[in-house]
Design a protein around this motif. Structure first.
Motif, short mmCIF file in Angstrom:
data_model
loop_
_atom_site.label_atom_id
_atom_site.label_comp_id
_atom_site.label_asym_id
_atom_site.label_seq_id
_atom_site.Cartn_x
_atom_site.Cartn_y
_atom_site.Cartn_z
N GLY A 1 63.95 20.53 56.95
CA GLY A 1 65.38 20.20 56.88
C GLY A 1 65.82 19.83 55.47
O GLY A 1 66.74 20.44 54.91
N PRO A 2 65.17 18.83 54.85
CA PRO A 2 65.54 18.48 53.47
C PRO A 2 65.43 19.66 52.50
O PRO A 2 66.25 19.80 51.60
CB PRO A 2 64.53 17.38 53.10
N ASN B 1 66.97 14.01 58.27
CA ASN B 1 68.26 14.44 57.69
C ASN B 1 69.31 13.33 57.71
O ASN B 1 70.46 13.57 57.38
CB ASN B 1 68.80 15.65 58.47
N VAL C 1 74.32 18.67 59.35
CA VAL C 1 73.25 17.66 59.23
C VAL C 1 73.69 16.28 59.69
O VAL C 1 72.85 15.39 59.83
CB VAL C 1 72.71 17.54 57.78
N GLN D 1 68.37 21.63 52.75
CA GLN D 1 69.51 20.93 52.15
C GLN D 1 69.43 20.92 50.63
O GLN D 1 70.26 20.32 49.96
CB GLN D 1 69.56 19.47 52.65
N GLY E 1 71.80 15.37 64.53
CA GLY E 1 70.41 15.80 64.69
C GLY E 1 70.13 16.03 66.16
O GLY E 1 70.61 15.28 67.00
#
Ligand SMILES: Nc1ncnc2c1ncn2[C@@H]1O[C@H](COP(=O)(O)OP(=O)(O)OP(=O)(O)O)[C@@H](O)[C@H]1O
Ligand SMILES: [Mg+2]
Length: 273
Positions: free
Chosen positions: A109-110, A160, A85, A113, A88
């Protein structure tokens, strides 16, 4: 433009990208040979070169998509061993998930994560507002124009908080008018987030408009032929294209790229006739 609270500040301390003696072959085909480049935190570098010289391959190596020896690429001293991450990527083809809404695309993405659904969606909203597309959060990618989809792609990369932003001809498929607007937009975003940017293009005007430094690659196997600091004012004035420094840098790049493109052409003709 909304402030992005988690980022910003004038002197970025992270995002130092080092590529040291990178060589890549596909089968017996040497594509990159002894490629070296250091990009300082917050610096904007454009990579130019003839078609097929390995620009995307370099970007893919930095992104961790192409296996390289661990010592050759590092970010802030940490060797790149795979995708992460801290880097990008924005592709030329927008590569959004067509079955997800714009908001879901950026929140993906989050979520991966480990952010909660609510947190991920809130982060996605922040970055959609950042690229001016919050009003389109519930739309599907196919209902947006190419330029809008690319802004979603940029939001998806930025959400990210990468310290290094990798962009592979992100505006290559856009019409000239939209491309110009996207370039202005990107510089405004970059001035706010101060991420390190490695941007691939084959458009010399685009490279000179955007970059602190332009790096020109040779015909394959690709290595660095020219590392040129771009001494133009920031923010770029409207008449930047008319400045003598712009014209001089453009001439220098054009001569070199034309020469390398001819080498690629000759090489292909020898090998395939
Ligand atoms: N996965 C792969 N397997 C085999 N060969 C590959 C692979 N990826 C790239 N290549 C080869 O590596 C060379 C460099 O390709 P690359 O896509 O990096 O060039 P490029 O400079 O980005 O070109 P363009 O300007 O056309 O996008 C080409 O000869 C290509 O065919
Ligand atoms: Mg490419």
């Amino acid at each position: 433009m909304p402030a992005v609270a988690e980022q910003g500040g004038s002197a970025p301390a992270v995002g130092r990208l080092e590529i040291h003696d990178l060589s890549i072959r596909f089968g017996t085909n040497p594509v990159i040979e002894n490629f070296g480049l250091t990009v300082e935190p917050g610096e904007f570098v454009c990579l130019l070169g003839p078609s097929g010289c390995g620009k995307s391959t370099v970007l893919n190596a930095v992104a961790g998509f192409v296996p390289v020896e661990s010592v050759t690429v590092s970010v802030d001293g940490r060797p790149v061993k795979g995708p992460g991450v801290d880097r990008g990527m924005v592709f030329q083809q927008y590569s959004l998930f067509p079955w997800k809404t714009v908001l879901e695309n950026v929140a993906f993405g989050p979520r991966m994560q480990g952010a909660s659904r609510a947190k991920a969606r809130s982060m996605a909203r922040t970055y959609l507002e950042f690229v001016g597309l919050l009003a389109f959060a519930d739309r599907y990618p196919a209902t947006l124009s190419g330029g809008m989809q690319q802004r979603v792609g940029i939001a998806r990369a930025l959400v990210n908080h990468p310290s290094v932003l990798l962009m592979d001809e992100p505006f290559g498929a856009l019409d000239a008018q939209t491309r110009g607007l996207m370039q202005e937009n990107l510089l405004r975003l970059w001035e706010e987030i101060r991420a390190t940017v490695l941007f691939v293009t084959h458009d010399i005007d685009e490279a000179l408009y955007l970059a602190d430094r332009v790096v020109i690659m040779s015909a394959p196997p690709g290595r660095v032929l020219l590392n040129l600091a771009i001494d133009l004012p920031r923010p770029r004035p409207d008449d930047v294209f008319a400045l003598p420094a712009f014209a001089a840098a453009k001439r220098q790049c054009l001569t070199l790229i034309r020469q390398e493109s001819q080498r690629v052409f000759d090489h292909q003709r020898r090998n395939f006739s």
